[in-house]
Design a protein around this motif. Sequence first.
Motif, short mmCIF file in Angstrom:
data_model
loop_
_atom_site.label_atom_id
_atom_site.label_comp_id
_atom_site.label_asym_id
_atom_site.label_seq_id
_atom_site.Cartn_x
_atom_site.Cartn_y
_atom_site.Cartn_z
N VAL A 1 0.84 -1.20 0.00
CA VAL A 1 0.00 0.00 0.00
C VAL A 1 0.87 1.25 0.00
CG1 VAL A 1 -1.59 1.37 1.42
CG2 VAL A 1 -2.03 -1.06 1.03
N MET A 2 1.96 1.24 0.76
CA MET A 2 2.86 2.39 0.76
C MET A 2 3.51 2.59 -0.61
SD MET A 2 4.79 2.39 4.46
CE MET A 2 5.45 0.73 4.30
N MET A 3 3.84 1.49 -1.29
CA MET A 3 4.50 1.58 -2.60
C MET A 3 3.55 1.99 -3.72
SD MET A 3 7.17 -1.63 -2.75
CE MET A 3 7.61 -1.17 -4.42
N TYR A 4 2.31 1.48 -3.67
CA TYR A 4 1.41 1.63 -4.81
C TYR A 4 0.10 2.33 -4.44
CZ TYR A 4 4.53 -1.76 -6.98
OH TYR A 4 5.64 -2.39 -7.49
N ARG A 5 0.13 3.22 -3.47
CA ARG A 5 -1.12 3.85 -3.02
C ARG A 5 -1.78 4.65 -4.14
NH1 ARG A 5 3.18 6.05 -0.38
NH2 ARG A 5 3.67 8.26 -0.75
N ASN A 6 -0.99 5.33 -4.98
CA ASN A 6 -1.59 6.10 -6.08
C ASN A 6 -2.23 5.17 -7.11
OD1 ASN A 6 -0.76 8.55 -4.95
ND2 ASN A 6 1.22 8.47 -6.00
N GLU A 7 -1.51 4.09 -7.45
CA GLU A 7 -2.03 3.13 -8.42
C GLU A 7 -3.28 2.42 -7.90
OE1 GLU A 7 1.03 3.49 -7.50
OE2 GLU A 7 2.37 3.55 -9.24
N VAL B 1 0.23 -4.14 -8.88
CA VAL B 1 -0.94 -3.45 -8.33
C VAL B 1 -2.02 -4.48 -8.00
CG1 VAL B 1 -2.70 -1.70 -8.73
CG2 VAL B 1 -0.38 -1.36 -9.61
N PHE B 2 -2.20 -5.45 -8.90
CA PHE B 2 -3.18 -6.50 -8.65
C PHE B 2 -2.76 -7.33 -7.43
CE2 PHE B 2 -5.14 -10.70 -9.74
CZ PHE B 2 -6.45 -10.29 -9.56
N LEU B 3 -1.46 -7.62 -7.30
CA LEU B 3 -0.96 -8.32 -6.11
C LEU B 3 -1.25 -7.52 -4.85
CD1 LEU B 3 0.74 -10.52 -4.68
CD2 LEU B 3 2.77 -9.16 -5.23
N SER B 4 -1.15 -6.20 -4.94
CA SER B 4 -1.45 -5.34 -3.79
C SER B 4 -2.89 -5.49 -3.35
CB SER B 4 -1.14 -3.87 -4.13
OG SER B 4 0.20 -3.70 -4.50
N TRP B 5 -3.81 -5.48 -4.32
CA TRP B 5 -5.22 -5.65 -3.99
C TRP B 5 -5.47 -7.02 -3.35
CZ3 TRP B 5 -8.26 -1.92 -3.14
CH2 TRP B 5 -8.28 -0.76 -3.92
N LEU B 6 -4.88 -8.06 -3.92
CA LEU B 6 -5.07 -9.41 -3.38
C LEU B 6 -4.53 -9.51 -1.96
CD1 LEU B 6 -4.15 -11.67 -6.45
CD2 LEU B 6 -6.43 -11.07 -5.61
N SER B 7 -3.37 -8.91 -1.72
CA SER B 7 -2.77 -8.99 -0.38
C SER B 7 -3.61 -8.23 0.65
CB SER B 7 -1.34 -8.46 -0.41
OG SER B 7 -1.30 -7.07 -0.68
#
Length: 307
Positions: free
Chosen positions: A62-68, A196-202
């Motif tokens: 979330v910290m890395m890809y919050r904008n995405e 980004v998809f991995l971020s949502w899944l996590s």
Amino acid sequence: MRTFGFVEGGRELPGSMVAYAYLAATMLCWGGNAIAGQFAVDNVSPLLLVALRWLFVSSFLVMMYRNELRETWPMLRKAPLRIVLMAVLGFTAFNSLFYIASHHTTGINIGILQGTIPVIVLVMSVFVFSTRIGAMQVAGVIMTLVGVIAVASRGDLDRLLNLEFNPGDALMLVACLFYGGYTLGLKVRPPMPGMVFLSWLSIIAAVSSLPLALVEWLGGGTQWPTAQGWVVTAYVAIFPSFLSQIFFIRGVELIGPERAGVFVNLVPIFAAILAVLLLNESFEVYHAIALALVLGGIGLSERARIR
């Protein structure tokens, strides 16, 4: 954005060689996860480990890809149920059963059984996507199933005839079925960058793992991490959950999913080697037979698919 390029003597290595390095590193991380599950026993309870794993990973992503994440939120809302199911099956349920199974079976067995996932995906795709398979692929499926039976029965015919199986092996097979369902979902995932998809899944996995950890605590089964438990938690958060996903996504980008999928065959090999070296587990004859059958079955299936 380029990711972890490999350079030798000032010259970038060919794409295939870079992909091989990424994918081999991925499978080493995944094979090491089977060993981490063994080290977690009596050092951190399985459902707490899953919750901590995805809480750490999701917080970092979330910290890395919050904008995405904000930009792709509309895509997520178009198919929320499918994405939630993918995260729950592939991340929460798979890992929960994986670490519970570690309390009842060996790292070698877990590694070999995990190697059946490509064949499970093939069989599922026949029913879900009406994928056509040939005689060689059917033979590969049968060979892999025989290998699974060899592991589950410990090579003992009497155990097989009396249907006496290790509950840990059964749990691991169910976990592999869940991961097979997650893998099929990747074919129809939203058109967004892989990380980004991995971020949502996590994020979804972190949320869905909390009720399971609560049930474990209410049942008196929670084991808060010891010093070794924190090391295991850090390992599974950094390597199988984060770095290996980056490596795998990059490897697939370079050589495609069909060729990359063959590298899953390395997981049981790495798991068996690490189990013998780090856990002093004994490598029995039935392990060798089962490993040969599983790898041979996957090899037949992959060879037929490539043709």
